[in-house]
Every structure is written in C-alpha cells, then in structure tokens.
Design a protein around this motif. Structure first.
Motif, PDB file in Angstrom:
ATOM      1  N   TRP A 132       0.832  -1.199   0.000  1.00  0.00           N
ATOM      2  CA  TRP A 132       0.000   0.000   0.000  1.00  0.00           C
ATOM      3  C   TRP A 132       0.870   1.253   0.000  1.00  0.00           C
ATOM      4  CZ3 TRP A 132      -0.790  -3.743   4.048  1.00  0.00           C
ATOM      5  CH2 TRP A 132      -1.749  -4.711   3.715  1.00  0.00           C
ATOM      6  N   LEU A 133       0.237   2.391   0.022  1.00  0.00           N
ATOM      7  CA  LEU A 133       0.925   3.688   0.072  1.00  0.00           C
ATOM      8  C   LEU A 133       1.893   3.864  -1.090  1.00  0.00           C
ATOM      9  CD1 LEU A 133       1.703   3.857   3.915  1.00  0.00           C
ATOM     10  CD2 LEU A 133      -0.236   4.851   2.693  1.00  0.00           C
ATOM     11  N   GLY A 202      -1.928   1.984   7.630  1.00  0.00           N
ATOM     12  CA  GLY A 202      -3.105   2.145   8.485  1.00  0.00           C
ATOM     13  C   GLY A 202      -3.715   0.807   8.846  1.00  0.00           C
ATOM     14  N   ASP A 203      -4.990   0.651   8.523  1.00  0.00           N
ATOM     15  CA  ASP A 203      -5.684  -0.596   8.875  1.00  0.00           C
ATOM     16  C   ASP A 203      -5.833  -1.533   7.676  1.00  0.00           C
ATOM     17  OD1 ASP A 203      -7.478   0.864   7.399  1.00  0.00           O
ATOM     18  OD2 ASP A 203      -9.155   0.665   8.808  1.00  0.00           O
ATOM     19  N   LYS A 207      -8.097  -5.027   7.170  1.00  0.00           N
ATOM     20  CA  LYS A 207      -9.166  -5.132   6.167  1.00  0.00           C
ATOM     21  C   LYS A 207      -8.938  -6.325   5.245  1.00  0.00           C
ATOM     22  CE  LYS A 207     -10.396  -0.218   5.977  1.00  0.00           C
ATOM     23  NZ  LYS A 207     -10.412   1.018   5.135  1.00  0.00           N
ATOM     24  N   LEU A 208      -7.683  -6.611   4.928  1.00  0.00           N
ATOM     25  CA  LEU A 208      -7.393  -7.753   4.067  1.00  0.00           C
ATOM     26  C   LEU A 208      -7.778  -9.065   4.743  1.00  0.00           C
ATOM     27  CD1 LEU A 208      -6.061  -8.822   1.423  1.00  0.00           C
ATOM     28  CD2 LEU A 208      -3.903  -8.917   2.709  1.00  0.00           C
ATOM     29  N   TRP A 209      -7.437  -9.190   6.012  1.00  0.00           N
ATOM     30  CA  TRP A 209      -7.795 -10.380   6.786  1.00  0.00           C
ATOM     31  C   TRP A 209      -9.154 -10.138   7.443  1.00  0.00           C
ATOM     32  CZ3 TRP A 209      -4.943 -14.964   7.510  1.00  0.00           C
ATOM     33  CH2 TRP A 209      -3.691 -14.990   6.890  1.00  0.00           C
ATOM     34  N   ASP A 210     -10.199 -10.130   6.635  1.00  0.00           N
ATOM     35  CA  ASP A 210     -11.531  -9.789   7.148  1.00  0.00           C
ATOM     36  C   ASP A 210     -12.454 -10.994   7.291  1.00  0.00           C
ATOM     37  OD1 ASP A 210     -11.912 -10.348   4.491  1.00  0.00           O
ATOM     38  OD2 ASP A 210     -13.094  -8.548   4.051  1.00  0.00           O
ATOM     39  N   ASN A 244      -3.542  -6.966  18.712  1.00  0.00           N
ATOM     40  CA  ASN A 244      -4.865  -6.702  18.137  1.00  0.00           C
ATOM     41  C   ASN A 244      -5.103  -7.530  16.878  1.00  0.00           C
ATOM     42  OD1 ASN A 244      -5.387  -4.855  20.151  1.00  0.00           O
ATOM     43  ND2 ASN A 244      -4.858  -3.058  18.907  1.00  0.00           N
ATOM     44  N   PHE A 245      -4.056  -7.695  16.069  1.00  0.00           N
ATOM     45  CA  PHE A 245      -4.215  -8.493  14.855  1.00  0.00           C
ATOM     46  C   PHE A 245      -4.473  -9.958  15.212  1.00  0.00           C
ATOM     47  CE2 PHE A 245      -2.545 -10.768  11.076  1.00  0.00           C
ATOM     48  CZ  PHE A 245      -3.377 -10.212  10.115  1.00  0.00           C
TER      49      PHE A 245
END
Length: 288
Positions: A132-133, A202-203, A207-210, A244-245
């Motif tokens: 990303w980014l 970021g998050d 989001k990918l591991w949803d 958290n992940f």
C-alpha cells in the motif's frame, strides 16, 4: 524455551568466519558441504520480470537433501535474505542463523528438514515490501508466487503443495509475508509474521484479513515486549497492534492449531532477538 545467550550468538558468528577462511581461495557462491550448515547457493542476477529488476536469491538445501536423493522437501521463503543465514557472504553483523538452526532442529527431531529460499531486499525496502501507500509489495508477491516458486519447484525436489510452502519475515518482511499468505492462500499455507509492521498502511492489513479462510493454514505471530522506538520522529509500538491483529484472527474463527501468538519478554526489534526465538517459532510453524 531455553534462551540462546551471547555465547551461542558468537558461536554462530564465529562459524561464519571459520567458513570464510575455508573459502579464501574459492570464488564460487557455494559453501563446502560442512555437516551443520547444509549447502547454500547464491544467485545474484535472478530476473524478476514483473518487477523489471534482478534480485539476489540464496538457496539453502539441508544435509538431508544430499543424503536422501529419493526424498522431496518442503520450502520456506524468507525475506531480507542477506540477514537470514550464517554465511561469510551474509550481512556483516547479526543474522538469523537460519541454516544452523534448521540443521540443529532436524538433528534433535524437532522438525523435518526444509529448503530455505532467502530473497535479498533492496535499498528501497520500505517501498519494496509495502502493498500500500504507493509501494511495490504486490509486485514482490507476484514475483515470489508466480516466478520464483515455479523455478524452485522445477529445479529442486520440493513438495509444492500449499501445506509444505511457507513465507516468513520480520518487520516489513513480516508485513509482506502476511499479505502473501492471505492473497495466495491456495499456494502458501504457512506464514511467519515476526514483528510485522502492521501500522504501515493504516488498517489495510486488518481489512485484508476480514474473514476466515477454509483453506489449510498455520500462522505464527511474534512480537518482542521491547519493540517500541522512534522512526524518523514517528513513535512505533509493535506490541498492541500485533496483539490486536492476533485477536482479530481469533474473532474470525481461527483455532489454536491455526494461529499462534508469542509476546517475547525482553526482546527488541533486531536480528538477535529473532535469532534467539527462531527454534521455538519453527517447532510450531513447521511441525506437521
């Protein structure tokens, strides 16, 4: 797990320089077949078509590969390849000593022997491993899955199934490992995300591991309790975001035999910490 102290660390480093002396008059990229180290081949001009560049690839075959020519072997792909092996042509200072660790674990019966393919990073490592980014992480992932893995499976006696294919890295290497493991779950079944830079983007990784995949997988998440530091004025704390992940994966339904989390007391964001913990990590991640 018994911690590897400074004496063990220097023993690993000393072995690299002992081997270097053996190679003083040998300008090839092969280690002599010393029992504890297996064999390492270095390819310095491996073409990555999708990235339009050449890469350095370091391929470790364990002693068992030579001793048992009738057998096929699982393969672990590791990022920041210059830091992976105990070898005179690895990074100047500390490495993971992955080759010596693998041979030691095989010798004591903790794991079956694995081929290790280490992929060097470039000077643009942050961009190279970021999906990303504006990063090129997705191109790096395509290279590993669609070009490097087919080459390895064709050239070596491998077990090509996802269950016997893993990716592992630390920091940004941990980030790209988690990205590959999710996006290419049918190809890669084992994921080692050590001190993953989950705050990058970021998050996006959350989001990918949803959702939980029904595809077989083993995921190892690791972070050291002392992994807090300033990066160009930005304060980074790897502990809560990694925790958290892991909690998200558990909420999604991943069981204890699919995901494991280690908060390593006293460990920092550096190769010697990952080196110390590698036996413990591999005993879980590469088992079965």
């Amino acid at each position: 797990m018994k911690r590897v102290g400074n004496a063990d660390r220097w023993r690993c480093i000393q072995q690299r320089f002992d081997t270097a002396r053996l190679l003083e008059h040998d300008h090839t990229s092969f280690i002599p077949p010393i029992r504890i180290m297996g064999i390492i081949k270095i390819i310095r001009d491996f073409r990555s078509d999708v990235e339009n560049m050449t890469r350095t690839i370091r391929i470790f075959t364990p002693d068992a590969y030579t001793q048992h020519p009738e057998q096929s072997f699982p393969v672990l792909y590791m990022f920041d390849g210059q830091n992976v092996f105990s070898h005179p042509e690895s990074a100047m200072f500390d490495t993971w000593c992955a080759n010596t660790t693998m041979e030691a674990l095989v010798k004591d019966g903790s794991t079956r022997p694995w081929i290790i393919v280490a992929i060097d990073s470039t000077r643009d490592r942050m961009i190279e491993y970021s999906p990303w980014l504006g990063g090129r992480g997705d191109l790096c992932a395509q290279f590993v899955v669609n070009q490097l893995k087919p080459y390895i499976d064709k050239t070596y006696r491998t077990l090509p199934q996802a269950q016997w294919t893993g990716v592992m890295g630390s920091s940004m290497g941990g980030l790209i490992s988690l990205y590959i493991g999710k996006k290419y779950a049918k190809t890669v079944g084992r994921i080692g995300g050590l001190s993953p830079a989950l705050m990058w983007g970021g998050d996006q990784m959350f989001k990918l591991w949803d959702h939980r995949s029904d595809i077989w997988s083993k995921i190892y998440l690791y972070v050291g309790s002392q992994e807090q530091y300033s990066f160009y004025g930005v304060w980074l704390d790897y502990v809560p975001i990694t925790q958290n992940f892991y909690n998200q994966l558990k909420r999604l339904g991943y069981s204890d035999h699919e995901v494991h989390f280690l908060l390593a007391n006293g460990e920092s964001h550096y190769e010697t910490s990952w080196q110390r913990r590698l036996p413990e990590i591999w005993r879980w991640l590469l088992e079965g």
